[in-house]
Design a protein around this motif. Structure first.
Motif, short mmCIF file in Angstrom:
data_model
loop_
_atom_site.label_atom_id
_atom_site.label_comp_id
_atom_site.label_asym_id
_atom_site.label_seq_id
_atom_site.Cartn_x
_atom_site.Cartn_y
_atom_site.Cartn_z
N PHE A 104 0.85 -1.19 0.00
CA PHE A 104 0.00 0.00 0.00
C PHE A 104 0.88 1.24 0.00
CE2 PHE A 104 -2.74 -3.31 1.57
CZ PHE A 104 -3.95 -3.04 0.95
N GLY A 105 0.60 2.17 -0.92
CA GLY A 105 1.48 3.31 -1.13
C GLY A 105 2.61 2.88 -2.04
N LYS A 106 3.78 3.40 -1.82
CA LYS A 106 4.95 3.01 -2.63
C LYS A 106 5.38 1.61 -2.23
CE LYS A 106 9.73 4.32 -3.67
NZ LYS A 106 9.60 4.10 -5.11
N PHE A 107 5.56 0.74 -3.21
CA PHE A 107 6.00 -0.62 -2.92
C PHE A 107 7.38 -0.59 -2.27
CE2 PHE A 107 8.32 -4.48 -4.44
CZ PHE A 107 7.65 -5.39 -3.65
N SER A 108 7.47 -1.16 -1.07
CA SER A 108 8.72 -1.12 -0.32
C SER A 108 8.95 -2.47 0.34
CB SER A 108 8.69 -0.03 0.77
OG SER A 108 8.47 1.24 0.19
N VAL A 109 10.20 -2.89 0.35
CA VAL A 109 10.59 -4.13 1.02
C VAL A 109 11.67 -3.78 2.04
CG1 VAL A 109 11.61 -6.43 0.74
CG2 VAL A 109 10.04 -5.53 -0.99
N TYR A 110 11.52 -4.32 3.24
CA TYR A 110 12.47 -4.03 4.31
C TYR A 110 13.09 -5.34 4.78
CZ TYR A 110 10.11 0.46 4.37
OH TYR A 110 9.58 1.67 4.01
N ILE A 111 14.34 -5.29 5.21
CA ILE A 111 15.05 -6.47 5.68
C ILE A 111 15.35 -6.31 7.15
CG2 ILE A 111 17.27 -5.51 4.92
CD1 ILE A 111 16.40 -9.23 4.81
N GLY A 112 14.87 -7.27 7.95
CA GLY A 112 15.09 -7.22 9.38
C GLY A 112 14.54 -5.93 9.98
N ASP A 113 15.35 -5.28 10.82
CA ASP A 113 14.95 -4.03 11.47
C ASP A 113 15.49 -2.80 10.75
OD1 ASP A 113 13.64 -5.43 13.52
OD2 ASP A 113 15.52 -5.67 14.63
N ASP A 114 16.04 -2.97 9.58
CA ASP A 114 16.60 -1.85 8.83
C ASP A 114 15.49 -0.89 8.41
OD1 ASP A 114 17.94 -0.10 7.16
OD2 ASP A 114 19.09 -1.66 6.15
N PRO A 115 15.56 0.39 8.81
CA PRO A 115 14.50 1.34 8.44
C PRO A 115 14.52 1.76 6.98
CG PRO A 115 16.25 2.48 9.61
CD PRO A 115 16.58 1.02 9.66
N THR A 122 16.65 -2.15 -10.74
CA THR A 122 15.79 -1.38 -11.64
C THR A 122 14.36 -1.41 -11.10
OG1 THR A 122 15.13 -3.28 -13.01
CG2 THR A 122 17.17 -2.13 -13.63
N SER A 123 13.52 -0.51 -11.61
CA SER A 123 12.11 -0.50 -11.20
C SER A 123 11.40 -1.77 -11.64
CB SER A 123 11.40 0.73 -11.78
OG SER A 123 11.44 0.72 -13.19
N LYS A 124 11.85 -2.38 -12.75
CA LYS A 124 11.25 -3.64 -13.20
C LYS A 124 11.54 -4.77 -12.22
CE LYS A 124 8.83 -3.21 -16.96
NZ LYS A 124 7.39 -3.14 -16.79
N CYS A 125 12.69 -4.74 -11.56
CA CYS A 125 12.98 -5.73 -10.54
C CYS A 125 11.96 -5.65 -9.41
CB CYS A 125 14.39 -5.52 -9.97
SG CYS A 125 15.73 -5.91 -11.11
N ALA A 126 11.68 -4.43 -8.96
CA ALA A 126 10.68 -4.24 -7.91
C ALA A 126 9.31 -4.70 -8.38
CB ALA A 126 10.64 -2.77 -7.49
N GLU A 127 8.96 -4.36 -9.61
CA GLU A 127 7.63 -4.72 -10.13
C GLU A 127 7.49 -6.23 -10.28
OE1 GLU A 127 4.51 -3.43 -13.68
OE2 GLU A 127 6.57 -2.69 -13.72
N TYR A 160 -5.86 1.92 8.84
CA TYR A 160 -5.16 3.17 8.56
C TYR A 160 -3.89 2.92 7.75
CZ TYR A 160 -8.33 5.99 11.32
OH TYR A 160 -9.45 6.64 11.75
N ARG A 161 -3.24 1.78 7.96
CA ARG A 161 -2.04 1.46 7.18
C ARG A 161 -2.40 1.16 5.72
NH1 ARG A 161 -0.16 -2.39 10.21
NH2 ARG A 161 -0.74 -4.18 8.92
N CYS A 162 -3.56 0.55 5.50
CA CYS A 162 -3.97 0.16 4.14
C CYS A 162 -4.81 1.22 3.46
CB CYS A 162 -4.73 -1.17 4.19
SG CYS A 162 -3.74 -2.55 4.81
N ASN A 163 -4.80 2.42 3.98
CA ASN A 163 -5.56 3.53 3.40
C ASN A 163 -4.90 4.09 2.14
OD1 ASN A 163 -7.36 5.81 3.24
ND2 ASN A 163 -5.77 7.04 4.20
N HIS A 164 -3.62 3.81 1.95
CA HIS A 164 -2.88 4.38 0.82
C HIS A 164 -3.18 3.61 -0.47
CE1 HIS A 164 -0.76 6.73 3.79
NE2 HIS A 164 -0.47 5.62 4.45
N PRO A 165 -2.96 4.22 -1.64
CA PRO A 165 -3.20 3.53 -2.92
C PRO A 165 -2.37 2.26 -3.02
CG PRO A 165 -2.87 5.88 -3.27
CD PRO A 165 -2.52 5.63 -1.84
N PHE A 166 -2.92 1.24 -3.62
CA PHE A 166 -2.28 -0.06 -3.74
C PHE A 166 -1.29 -0.03 -4.91
CE2 PHE A 166 -2.11 -4.61 -4.83
CZ PHE A 166 -1.91 -5.16 -3.58
N LEU A 167 0.00 -0.28 -4.62
CA LEU A 167 1.07 -0.29 -5.64
C LEU A 167 0.98 0.96 -6.52
CD1 LEU A 167 0.99 -4.04 -6.77
CD2 LEU A 167 2.52 -2.98 -5.10
N LYS A 168 1.01 2.11 -5.90
CA LYS A 168 0.70 3.35 -6.61
C LYS A 168 1.69 3.71 -7.71
CE LYS A 168 3.00 6.72 -3.56
NZ LYS A 168 2.80 7.92 -2.73
#
Length: 376
Positions: free
Chosen positions: A138-149, A156-161, A263-271
Motif C-alpha cells: 500500500f502506497g509506494k511498494f517497499s521491502v524491508y530487511i530485518g529491522d533496517d528502516p 531497476t524499477s522492473k525488478c521491484a515490479e 489506517y495502514r492500508c488507506n494508501h493507494p495499492f502499488l501506486k
C-alpha cells in the motif's frame, strides 16, 4: 575450492581442469554436455562454475541463468573466444570472464576474486543468517530487511515490479513466462521480452541472495515460481485479506489491530506501477479495505466512540468510495454533530454538485431526507 568446468571442446575443458588442479582447486566435474553440467551442479553444489558461453543446444549464459534462478549459490566465470560477450556475462551477474586461450595468470586472477567474494559472503551469512523481509504493497511498494528502516534498493524499477507481481501469486504457483511477458513487457516482442525477463530474474535473485532473504525466483519448465524458506516475508496485504475473507468480528481484543490495519492500508495499492496487471489487485484490495473499514465504523457506532474519531474514519472511506450515499450520510450526521448546521449543509451541497457533475444524478432519497431533518 570446488569447481566444475564446462566446455563443448573436450581438449579445452581438460586444459582448464589441469590449470585449476595446479592452482589447488578441486575439480569435481569436467564435461562437454551443458545438460549434464546443470544436473552435476545441482547435485554437487560447486563453489564456482567455469562455463563456455558458446555451446550448442544450451549456452553458458542459459546455464548461468538457471543456476542463479535455482539459488544454487555457485559463482560463475565465463570462458569465451570473443570479448563482445563481456556485457552479456555481467548481465547475468557473473563474477568474471576469461578469454581463450586461457592463460595461467588470468585464471589465478579470477580465482583470487572468487576467494575474496566467497569469504565476504560467508562472513556475512555467518553474522546474520537468513533475515525476514517485510513488504508494503500500500502506497509506494517497499521491502524491508530485518529491522533496517531503509527499504531494499532494487537494481531497476522492473525488478521491484516483478518481485511485487510474484508476491501476489498464490504460494508456490508456477507463473509462465508468457504471463510475465504480457504483464510486464507487453510492449516488446517475444525475443526482447524474454531477454528482459531473464535479466530481471537474475537481478532480483542476486538482490535476494545478497540480503540472505531465504527466497528466490526458481526456474520451472516454461516459467518461474517464488520459493521461500518458512515465513521468509511478511506482506501487509495478507492480514487485510484474512480479516475480510474470514469475516472477523471486531471487539476490544482486536480493535487496536484492526484500526492499525485500516489506517495502514488507506494508501493507494502499488501506486507507482502503471501496468494493467495491477488493476484487478487494486479493485480486490479496495473492496477488502472498504469492507473492513465499514465493519470498524459500525463498531464505532455501536460503542458510541468519540465522534471526531468516527468522522475521520468515515471521511477516509469516502475518499475510496466517493459516491456511496450510506457513507455520505454517516459523515453528514457527524459533521452536523461536530460542526453545526451550516457546515453540514455545505457538505451536502458539495456532494450533490459532485454527483450532478460526474454522474448527472442527485443524492438518494434517504440521504436527502436525513439532510432536511438535520437542517430544517
Amino acid at each position: 575450492m570446488r569447481a566444475i568446468v564446462v566446455d563443448d571442446e573436450r581438449l579445452i575443458a581438460e586444459h582448464i581442469d589441469r590449470l585449476l588442479a595446479d592452482a589447488g582447486v578441486e575439480v569435481v566435474g569436467c564435461c562437454t554436455n551443458p545438460y549434464e553440467a546443470l544436473e552435476m551442479t545441482k547435485a554437487l553444489r560447486p563453489d564456482v562454475l567455469f562455463l563456455d558461453i558458446e555451446m550448442p543446444e544450451m549456452s553458458g549464459l542459459d546455464i548461468a541463468e538457471k543456476v542463479y534462478s535455482d539459488n544454487l549459490d555457485s559463482e560463475v566465470v565465463f570462458i569465451t573466444a570473443y570479448n563482445q560477450y563481456a556485457i552479456d556475462a555481467f548481465r547475468v551477474n557473473a563474477l568474471d570472464y576469461l578469454l581463450k586461450p586461457i592463460m595461467e595468470e588470468d585464471l589465478n586472477r579470477s580465482l583470487e576474486r572468487i576467494r575474496k567474494r566467497r569469504k565476504e559472503r560467508m562472513g556475512a551469512a555467518g553474522m546474520i543468517g537468513n533475515r525476514q523481509l517485510s513488504a508494503s504493497l500500500f502506497g509506494k511498494f517497499s521491502v524491508y530487511i530485518g529491522d533496517d528502516p531503509e527499504p531494499v534498493r532494487w537494481v531497476t524499477s522492473k525488478c521491484a515490479e516483478l518481485f511485487a507481481y510474484m508476491l501476489l501469486q498464490q504460494e508456490d504457483k508456477e507463473v509462465s513466462k508468457w504471463q510475465l511477458f504480457e504483464a510486464l513487457w507487453n510492449e516488446k516482442n517475444t525475443e526482447k521480452a524474454d531477454i528482459n525477463l531473464r535479466s530481471t530474474v537474475s537481478r532480483v535473485n542476486k538482490t535476494l541472495r545478497d540480503l540472505h532473504a531465504g527466497m528466490s525466483l526458481t526456474s520451472v519448465r516454461n516459467g518461474y515460481r517464488l520459493t521461500m524458506s518458512g515465513d521468509a516475508i511478511v506482506v501487509d496485504a495478507d492480514p487485510l485479506e484474512s480479516f475480510a475473507l474470514d469475516s472477523v468480528e471486531i471487539g476490544p481484543d482486536n480493535l487496536n489491530q484492526v484500526e492499525q490495519l485500516v489506517y495502514r492500508c488507506n494508501h493507494p495499492f502499488l501506486k507507482e506501477f502503471s501496468g494493467e496487471w495491477c488493476e484487478p489487485y487494486r479493485n480486490r484490495y479496495r473492496q477488502y479495505f472498504l469492507y473492513l473499514g465499514g465493519k470498524l465504523f459500525s463498531y464505532y457506532e455501536r460503542v458510541r466512540t468519540e465522534p471526531l474519531k468516527a468522522l475521520r474514519l468515515a471521511e477516509m472511506l469516502v475518499d475510496h468510495d466517493p459516491y456511496n450515499d450510506s457513507l455520505r450520510a454517516a459523515a453528514l450526521k457527524l459533521r452536523h454533530q461536530l460542526e453545526g448546521r451550516k457546515r453540514a449543509a455545505a457538505y451536502y451541497e458539495a456532494y450533490a454538485k459532485l454527483l450532478r457533475t460526474e454522474l448527472g444524478t442527485e443524492p438518494g432519497d434517504a440521504l436527502t431526507d436525513m439532510f432536511h431533518k438535520l437542517t430544517d
